[in-house]
Design a protein around this motif. Structure first.
Motif, PDB file in Angstrom:
ATOM      1  N   ALA A 110      92.754  51.966 -35.573  1.00  0.00           N
ATOM      2  CA  ALA A 110      93.154  51.974 -37.051  1.00  0.00           C
ATOM      3  C   ALA A 110      94.333  51.575 -36.973  1.00  0.00           C
ATOM      4  CB  ALA A 110      92.988  53.353 -37.453  1.00  0.00           C
ATOM      5  N   MET A 111      95.178  52.370 -36.322  1.00  0.00           N
ATOM      6  CA  MET A 111      96.269  51.579 -35.562  1.00  0.00           C
ATOM      7  C   MET A 111      96.406  49.741 -35.310  1.00  0.00           C
ATOM      8  SD  MET A 111      99.666  52.207 -35.822  1.00  0.00           S
ATOM      9  CE  MET A 111      99.314  53.992 -35.456  1.00  0.00           C
ATOM     10  N   CYS A 154     106.814  48.384 -35.876  1.00  0.00           N
ATOM     11  CA  CYS A 154     105.510  48.549 -35.802  1.00  0.00           C
ATOM     12  C   CYS A 154     106.003  48.881 -34.309  1.00  0.00           C
ATOM     13  CB  CYS A 154     104.929  46.861 -35.674  1.00  0.00           C
ATOM     14  SG  CYS A 154     104.762  46.656 -37.163  1.00  0.00           S
ATOM     15  N   ILE A 155     106.698  48.776 -33.665  1.00  0.00           N
ATOM     16  CA  ILE A 155     106.188  48.447 -31.801  1.00  0.00           C
ATOM     17  C   ILE A 155     106.743  50.210 -31.378  1.00  0.00           C
ATOM     18  CG2 ILE A 155     106.781  48.509 -29.139  1.00  0.00           C
ATOM     19  CD1 ILE A 155     107.880  45.626 -30.064  1.00  0.00           C
ATOM     20  N   GLU A 156     107.308  51.354 -32.219  1.00  0.00           N
ATOM     21  CA  GLU A 156     107.952  52.158 -31.380  1.00  0.00           C
ATOM     22  C   GLU A 156     106.236  53.019 -32.400  1.00  0.00           C
ATOM     23  OE1 GLU A 156     111.659  53.288 -33.662  1.00  0.00           O
ATOM     24  OE2 GLU A 156     112.300  51.630 -33.736  1.00  0.00           O
ATOM     25  N   CYS A 157     105.603  52.921 -33.501  1.00  0.00           N
ATOM     26  CA  CYS A 157     104.875  53.481 -33.751  1.00  0.00           C
ATOM     27  C   CYS A 157     103.495  53.452 -32.954  1.00  0.00           C
ATOM     28  CB  CYS A 157     104.542  52.866 -35.430  1.00  0.00           C
ATOM     29  SG  CYS A 157     103.241  53.485 -36.265  1.00  0.00           S
ATOM     30  N   SER A 161     102.425  55.979 -30.917  1.00  0.00           N
ATOM     31  CA  SER A 161     100.748  56.853 -31.686  1.00  0.00           C
ATOM     32  C   SER A 161     100.073  56.889 -30.380  1.00  0.00           C
ATOM     33  CB  SER A 161     100.117  55.680 -32.124  1.00  0.00           C
ATOM     34  OG  SER A 161     101.102  55.917 -33.598  1.00  0.00           O
ATOM     35  N   PHE A 162     100.282  55.773 -28.984  1.00  0.00           N
ATOM     36  CA  PHE A 162      98.971  56.388 -28.118  1.00  0.00           C
ATOM     37  C   PHE A 162      99.332  57.974 -27.679  1.00  0.00           C
ATOM     38  CE2 PHE A 162      99.403  56.273 -23.693  1.00  0.00           C
ATOM     39  CZ  PHE A 162      98.142  56.085 -23.226  1.00  0.00           C
ATOM     40  N   PRO A 260     106.932  57.639 -24.368  1.00  0.00           N
ATOM     41  CA  PRO A 260     106.564  56.096 -24.832  1.00  0.00           C
ATOM     42  C   PRO A 260     107.203  55.257 -25.028  1.00  0.00           C
ATOM     43  CG  PRO A 260     105.475  57.707 -26.339  1.00  0.00           C
ATOM     44  CD  PRO A 260     106.462  58.711 -25.465  1.00  0.00           C
ATOM     45  N   MET A 261     108.397  55.297 -26.533  1.00  0.00           N
ATOM     46  CA  MET A 261     109.260  54.368 -26.457  1.00  0.00           C
ATOM     47  C   MET A 261     109.784  53.190 -26.005  1.00  0.00           C
ATOM     48  SD  MET A 261     109.416  56.622 -30.822  1.00  0.00           S
ATOM     49  CE  MET A 261     110.237  55.574 -30.960  1.00  0.00           C
ATOM     50  N   ALA A 262     110.267  54.456 -25.047  1.00  0.00           N
ATOM     51  CA  ALA A 262     111.139  53.572 -24.055  1.00  0.00           C
ATOM     52  C   ALA A 262     110.559  52.542 -22.815  1.00  0.00           C
ATOM     53  CB  ALA A 262     111.884  54.640 -23.324  1.00  0.00           C
ATOM     54  N   ILE A 263     109.358  53.390 -22.561  1.00  0.00           N
ATOM     55  CA  ILE A 263     108.903  52.973 -21.499  1.00  0.00           C
ATOM     56  C   ILE A 263     108.203  51.220 -22.130  1.00  0.00           C
ATOM     57  CG2 ILE A 263     106.169  52.249 -20.200  1.00  0.00           C
ATOM     58  CD1 ILE A 263     106.692  55.572 -20.088  1.00  0.00           C
ATOM     59  N   MET A 264     107.991  51.147 -23.503  1.00  0.00           N
ATOM     60  CA  MET A 264     107.998  49.970 -24.154  1.00  0.00           C
ATOM     61  C   MET A 264     109.076  49.281 -24.081  1.00  0.00           C
ATOM     62  SD  MET A 264     104.269  48.633 -24.829  1.00  0.00           S
ATOM     63  CE  MET A 264     103.564  50.137 -25.787  1.00  0.00           C
TER      64      MET A 264
END
Length: 330
Positions: A110-111, A154-157, A161-162, A260-264
């Motif tokens: 879905a994501m 989008c990338i933050e989401c 969401s992971f 997870p956002m900082a990692i991405m």
């Protein structure tokens, strides 16, 4: 009596992933999480106004009853369904029901669909439509966002969401089977519906926000164990991901989302920004549609690593310790 349930537990997990990958979300009319949302909405409308008239402490009390009671009730109902289906209906029905329930607790496809809908509009240079489609999956104001800010959102989401859409339900499945996964999903749904920091929900949604933070605490902190290997597999900058994780993880107001956002941000060598709130990472590379697609790929690989390297081993260890026989009443 000792009965080996580990094969059924692992098979349920794999079938749930196949359902997500090939079928996706069930229709809203029968989607358990949608129905839970309707219950939350109904109970909130009934109790919020009554509790508000009696002061903020009573409002917190009523909100806490909902925040604690509903996940507990959902978890108990799912537990009883699981146990009784195995005892009365047999292994096959148990696996089918468990797979469907587990699938309802997490979502990868879905994501992917939502993000690709936004990307498609950006590809077609339709910025207004991209903003409208982004508004369906983020809580921020999107009507004035530039293309780079849309891609950042989008990338933050995807990264956030992971944890709350994939890792956390799988984490609780590993220890408490489908009952744990659905109890978590109910708590997370409560957080998304009533834990806003606006005045209306400030007190009523207080406990929902606290419980969601608590339930995501461990999953968020083990997420690097899955995201960083996925970044390595995708041949992105894992060393920078670690560096940005250490430096920027606490810049986000959320107690868990910054990880997870900082990692991405670090892994993709980009800067993720929510205007007037935070900046994560360094703008070593421009935000692009391609990097947004890579973020989706990273989370899918991380989900696979989580299943193979964490969830299955945990269920096997617990089986060896006799936990599943105790859990299912044998």
């Amino acid at each position: 009596m000792t009965i080996e349930l580990i094969d059924e537990i692992i098979l349920t997990l794999l079938i749930a992933f196949l359902i997500d990958g090939f079928i996706g979300e069930p229709p809203n009319k029968i989607h358990p999480v949608v129905q839970i949302g309707k219950i939350i909405d109904t109970v909130t409308k009934f109790t919020k106004n009554i509790s508000h008239k009696k002061g903020e402490n009573f409002e917190k009390f009523m909100g806490s009853i909902l925040a604690i009671g509903l996940p507990s009730m959902v978890g108990l109902i799912v537990y009883l369904i699981s146990v009784q289906s195995f005892h009365i209906l047999g292994t096959v029905i148990f696996i089918i029901l468990s797979s469907i329930i587990l699938k309802a607790s997490f979502s990868i496809r879905a994501m992917d669909i939502h993000i690709n809908d936004v990307i498609t509009e950006l590809d077609n240079h339709n910025l207004d439509m991209a903003r409208k489609k982004l508004a369906k999956i983020v809580s921020r104001e999107t009507s004035t966002l530039s293309e780079s800010k849309i891609l950042s959102a989008c990338i933050e989401c995807v990264a956030e969401s992971f944890v709350d859409g994939v890792l956390s339900p799988l984490f609780y499945y590993g220890f408490l089977n489908t009952a744990g996964a659905m109890a978590y999903r109910t708590s997370n749904t409560l957080d998304s519906m009533i834990a806003y920091k606006e005045e209306y929900y400030m007190h009523y949604g207080w406990m929902a926000a606290k419980l969601d933070t608590i339930m995501n605490f461990v999953p968020a902190r083990i997420s690097p164990a899955f995201l960083i290997p996925a970044i390595i597999i995708c041949r992105k900058d894992w060393k920078n991901a670690v560096m940005i994780l250490k430096r920027d993880r606490n810049k986000v107001e959320s107690f868990n989302a910054g990880i997870p956002m900082a990692i991405m941000a670090g892994g993709l060598n980009i800067q993720l920004e929510k205007t007037n709130h935070y900046k994560l990472g360094d703008m070593n590379e421009e935000l692009s549609i391609q990097r947004c697609k890579i973020s989706l790929k990273i989370t899918k690989i991380a989900a696979a690593i989580c299943v193979i390297g964490f969830v299955i081993p945990i269920t096997v260890i617990l089986n060896y310790l006799g936990w599943w026989n105790v859990f299912f009443g044998f």
